[in-house]
Structures are given as C-alpha cells and as structure tokens.
Design a protein around this motif. Structure first.
Motif, PDB file in Angstrom:
ATOM      1  N   GLU A 132       0.509  -1.181   0.272  1.00 34.32           N
ATOM      2  CA  GLU A 132       0.398   0.341  -0.124  1.00 34.32           C
ATOM      3  C   GLU A 132       0.954   1.086   0.025  1.00 34.32           C
ATOM      4  N   ILE A 133       0.077   2.457  -0.647  1.00 35.13           N
ATOM      5  CA  ILE A 133       1.500   3.185  -0.796  1.00 35.13           C
ATOM      6  C   ILE A 133       0.404   4.333   0.138  1.00 35.13           C
ATOM      7  N   PRO A 134       1.175   5.454   0.560  1.00 35.07           N
ATOM      8  CA  PRO A 134       0.253   6.029   1.841  1.00 35.07           C
ATOM      9  C   PRO A 134      -0.447   7.963   0.776  1.00 35.07           C
ATOM     10  N   ASP A 135      -1.118   8.472   0.398  1.00 35.16           N
ATOM     11  CA  ASP A 135      -1.607   9.583  -0.079  1.00 35.16           C
ATOM     12  C   ASP A 135      -0.743  10.636   0.176  1.00 35.16           C
ATOM     13  N   GLY A 136      -1.338  11.966  -0.427  1.00 38.87           N
ATOM     14  CA  GLY A 136      -0.310  12.637  -0.156  1.00 38.87           C
ATOM     15  C   GLY A 136       1.368  12.959  -1.368  1.00 38.87           C
ATOM     16  N   GLU A 137       1.896  13.902  -1.013  1.00 37.12           N
ATOM     17  CA  GLU A 137       3.076  13.799  -2.354  1.00 37.12           C
ATOM     18  C   GLU A 137       4.562  13.325  -1.675  1.00 37.12           C
ATOM     19  N   PRO A 138       4.636  12.233  -1.819  1.00 36.86           N
ATOM     20  CA  PRO A 138       5.506  11.341  -1.390  1.00 36.86           C
ATOM     21  C   PRO A 138       7.291  12.201  -1.388  1.00 36.86           C
ATOM     22  N   PHE A 139       7.668  11.890  -0.398  1.00 36.93           N
ATOM     23  CA  PHE A 139       8.972  12.373   0.012  1.00 36.93           C
ATOM     24  C   PHE A 139       9.791  10.976   0.238  1.00 36.93           C
ATOM     25  N   ILE A 140      11.014  11.088   0.216  1.00 39.65           N
ATOM     26  CA  ILE A 140      11.492   9.969  -0.343  1.00 39.65           C
ATOM     27  C   ILE A 140      11.169   8.274  -0.033  1.00 39.65           C
ATOM     28  N   VAL A 141      10.135   8.141   0.901  1.00 38.52           N
ATOM     29  CA  VAL A 141       9.507   6.507   1.059  1.00 38.52           C
ATOM     30  C   VAL A 141       8.342   7.203   0.201  1.00 38.52           C
ATOM     31  N   PRO A 142       7.378   6.207  -0.514  1.00 35.07           N
ATOM     32  CA  PRO A 142       8.499   4.973  -1.002  1.00 35.07           C
ATOM     33  C   PRO A 142       8.847   5.275  -2.612  1.00 35.07           C
ATOM     34  N   MET A 143       9.175   6.686  -3.049  1.00 33.13           N
ATOM     35  CA  MET A 143       9.368   6.262  -4.609  1.00 33.13           C
ATOM     36  C   MET A 143      11.106   6.127  -4.453  1.00 33.13           C
ATOM     37  N   ALA A 144      11.658   7.428  -4.065  1.00 27.74           N
ATOM     38  CA  ALA A 144      13.251   6.657  -3.808  1.00 27.74           C
ATOM     39  C   ALA A 144      13.615   5.843  -3.180  1.00 27.74           C
ATOM     40  N   ILE A 145      12.903   5.643  -1.950  1.00 35.88           N
ATOM     41  CA  ILE A 145      13.329   3.757  -1.395  1.00 35.88           C
ATOM     42  C   ILE A 145      11.639   3.547  -1.165  1.00 35.88           C
ATOM     43  N   PRO A 146      11.804   1.658  -0.652  1.00 39.24           N
ATOM     44  CA  PRO A 146      12.540   1.285  -1.606  1.00 39.24           C
ATOM     45  C   PRO A 146      12.194   1.147  -3.571  1.00 39.24           C
ATOM     46  N   LEU A 147      10.951   1.737  -3.960  1.00 42.19           N
ATOM     47  CA  LEU A 147      11.055   1.434  -5.633  1.00 42.19           C
ATOM     48  C   LEU A 147      12.765   2.418  -6.274  1.00 42.19           C
ATOM     49  N   VAL A 148      12.980   3.097  -6.505  1.00 45.88           N
ATOM     50  CA  VAL A 148      14.234   3.262  -7.027  1.00 45.88           C
ATOM     51  C   VAL A 148      15.269   2.800  -6.244  1.00 45.88           C
ATOM     52  N   ALA A 149      15.882   3.048  -5.151  1.00 49.89           N
ATOM     53  CA  ALA A 149      16.928   2.428  -4.085  1.00 49.89           C
ATOM     54  C   ALA A 149      16.061   1.072  -3.468  1.00 49.89           C
ATOM     55  N   GLY A 150      16.087   0.136  -3.451  1.00 43.81           N
ATOM     56  CA  GLY A 150      15.454  -0.387  -3.069  1.00 43.81           C
ATOM     57  C   GLY A 150      16.286  -1.729  -2.500  1.00 43.81           C
ATOM     58  N   PRO A 151      16.068  -2.473  -1.275  1.00 50.43           N
ATOM     59  CA  PRO A 151      17.561  -3.343  -1.007  1.00 50.43           C
ATOM     60  C   PRO A 151      18.191  -5.015  -1.513  1.00 50.43           C
ATOM     61  N   SER A 152      17.819  -4.249  -2.594  1.00 49.88           N
ATOM     62  CA  SER A 152      18.737  -4.995  -3.302  1.00 49.88           C
ATOM     63  C   SER A 152      19.799  -4.302  -4.553  1.00 49.88           C
ATOM     64  N   GLY A 153      18.859  -3.328  -4.817  1.00 47.63           N
ATOM     65  CA  GLY A 153      20.196  -2.259  -5.599  1.00 47.63           C
ATOM     66  C   GLY A 153      21.108  -2.410  -4.523  1.00 47.63           C
ATOM     67  N   MET A 154      20.259  -2.244  -2.817  1.00 49.52           N
ATOM     68  CA  MET A 154      21.641  -1.382  -2.066  1.00 49.52           C
ATOM     69  C   MET A 154      22.415  -3.003  -2.043  1.00 49.52           C
ATOM     70  N   ALA A 155      21.849  -3.798  -1.948  1.00 52.11           N
ATOM     71  CA  ALA A 155      22.963  -5.020  -1.944  1.00 52.11           C
ATOM     72  C   ALA A 155      24.469  -5.600  -3.061  1.00 52.11           C
ATOM     73  N   ALA A 156      23.764  -4.886  -4.598  1.00 55.75           N
ATOM     74  CA  ALA A 156      24.597  -4.948  -5.495  1.00 55.75           C
ATOM     75  C   ALA A 156      25.361  -4.105  -5.050  1.00 55.75           C
ATOM     76  N   VAL A 157      25.066  -3.095  -5.079  1.00 55.37           N
ATOM     77  CA  VAL A 157      26.218  -2.057  -4.853  1.00 55.37           C
ATOM     78  C   VAL A 157      26.762  -1.932  -4.247  1.00 55.37           C
ATOM     79  N   ILE A 158      26.898  -2.634  -2.315  1.00 60.84           N
ATOM     80  CA  ILE A 158      27.602  -3.148  -1.781  1.00 60.84           C
ATOM     81  C   ILE A 158      28.580  -4.243  -2.420  1.00 60.84           C
ATOM     82  N   LEU A 159      28.069  -5.360  -2.764  1.00 64.67           N
ATOM     83  CA  LEU A 159      28.865  -6.571  -2.777  1.00 64.67           C
ATOM     84  C   LEU A 159      29.937  -5.826  -4.787  1.00 64.67           C
TER      85      LEU A 159
END
Length: 195
Positions: free
Chosen positions: A97-124
C-alpha cells in the motif's frame, strides 16, 4: 564484470518499467510541473543513497562484521523475492500500500528505485572490487539515467505501450531478476563453502 554488464544488472534491479504504473498513480493528483519536480527530487535522492552504499558499503560491512558472502546470499534472497513479486504481483502492488499525499523519500526514492536489492548489489560491487569504484559509479549513473529517462516519459510510455505490454515487460524483467538472484545466491554459498 564490465561496466555495461554492471549497468544492465543495476538497470534491471532498479526496474523502471515496473515502476511506471506505480509512479503514475502516486503522482496523478499533482500538477504536471510539480510531478516533474517531485520525480527529479526522488530520483536524485535514490542516486545519492545508492552512491553512498557503493562508496561506504564496504566500511559498513566491516563495522558490522559481515562477510561479503552474507551480503551476496541476502541480496540474492531479496532479489529473488522482488523478482517473484514482479512475476506474480500481489493485488496491492509490488511494494504494498502507498500512502496518500506527495511522496517524499518513501516510497518513491526508497524502496521503489533504491531498494534493498539495489543497495546489496552496489555494496557487493564496491566490496568485491574496490579498485574499480569509478567504473561501478559510472555503471550506476548509466543505469540511473536510463531509469530516469523511462520514468520521466512514463505518461507517454503508458499511452504508447499500454498496460498489457508494460505488465508483460515487468514480468520478463522479473524472470531475469530471479535468474540473477539465483546466481548471486549460488556464488555466495560457493564462496562461503570455499572460505
């Protein structure tokens, strides 16, 4: 891994085509000019987060006494779960579920674009071959730029391709992510058993 293959992997992980319907629904209530401002802000935040994980992830691993193999295995599992959700999306959408209102950081930046898998991939990438951080940064910027181009043209893509084609492309990307995640998992297990 070449810069091109790293950029392709990161592009698949960032999943811009899968994010098109979600981003359109979140930004629908905003005027077009404000939509572009919010989208640019969220994409820049996501890039900053991923760059921070790329450049500082190795030190975070050392600080937490985590081995590369554990990040590879964990990243593979998270990537696998996201790939499965892309192939078989739940009714509430890929990220819930996505909360109402203008998104700020969550959920668009994190986790939709910079998600856990992206973070893990760049760390690796950064911890496996720290001498090539410049190459990995370039690959990340290429993947991010392609993602930004797709998300900025989301309205046109949606009209041009339609929901069915976007859904089919998202499921195809999900299949590729599942294959990549299994490889990450096997590499992590093999490195753990060898070490």
């Amino acid at each position: 891994m070449t810069i091109a293959s790293a950029a392709l992997l990161l592009f698949l992980i960032l999943d811009p085509l899968g994010n098109v319907p979600v981003f359109l629904s979140m930004l629908r209530s905003l005027p077009p000019r404000r939509q572009r401002i919010v989208l640019a802000r969220e994409l820049l935040i996501a890039l900053g987060v991923l760059m921070a994980f790329l450049w500082c992830g190795k030190y975070a691993l050392e600080l937490m006494h985590l081995r590369q193999e554990s990040v590879s295995i964990a990243g593979g599992i998270v990537l696998f779960l996201i790939g499965i959700r892309m192939i078989f999306p739940p009714p509430e959408g890929l990220m819930g579920e996505i909360p109402d209102g203008e998104p700020f950081i969550v959920p668009m930046a994190i986790p939709l674009v910079a998600g856990p898998s992206g973070m893990a991939a760049v760390i690796l990438m950064g911890s496996k071959d720290p001498a090539r951080l410049g190459d990995w940064s370039l690959a990340l910027v290429i993947a991010w730029a392609a993602t930004a181009a797709i998300l900025f043209s989301a309205t046109y893509l949606y009209k041009w391709l339609g929901m069915r084609v976007l859904t089919a492309l998202e499921r195809l990307m999900g299949m590729l992510l599942v294959a990549i995640s299994v490889q990450m998992l096997m590499d992590g297990v093999a490195a753990f058993l060898a070490g």
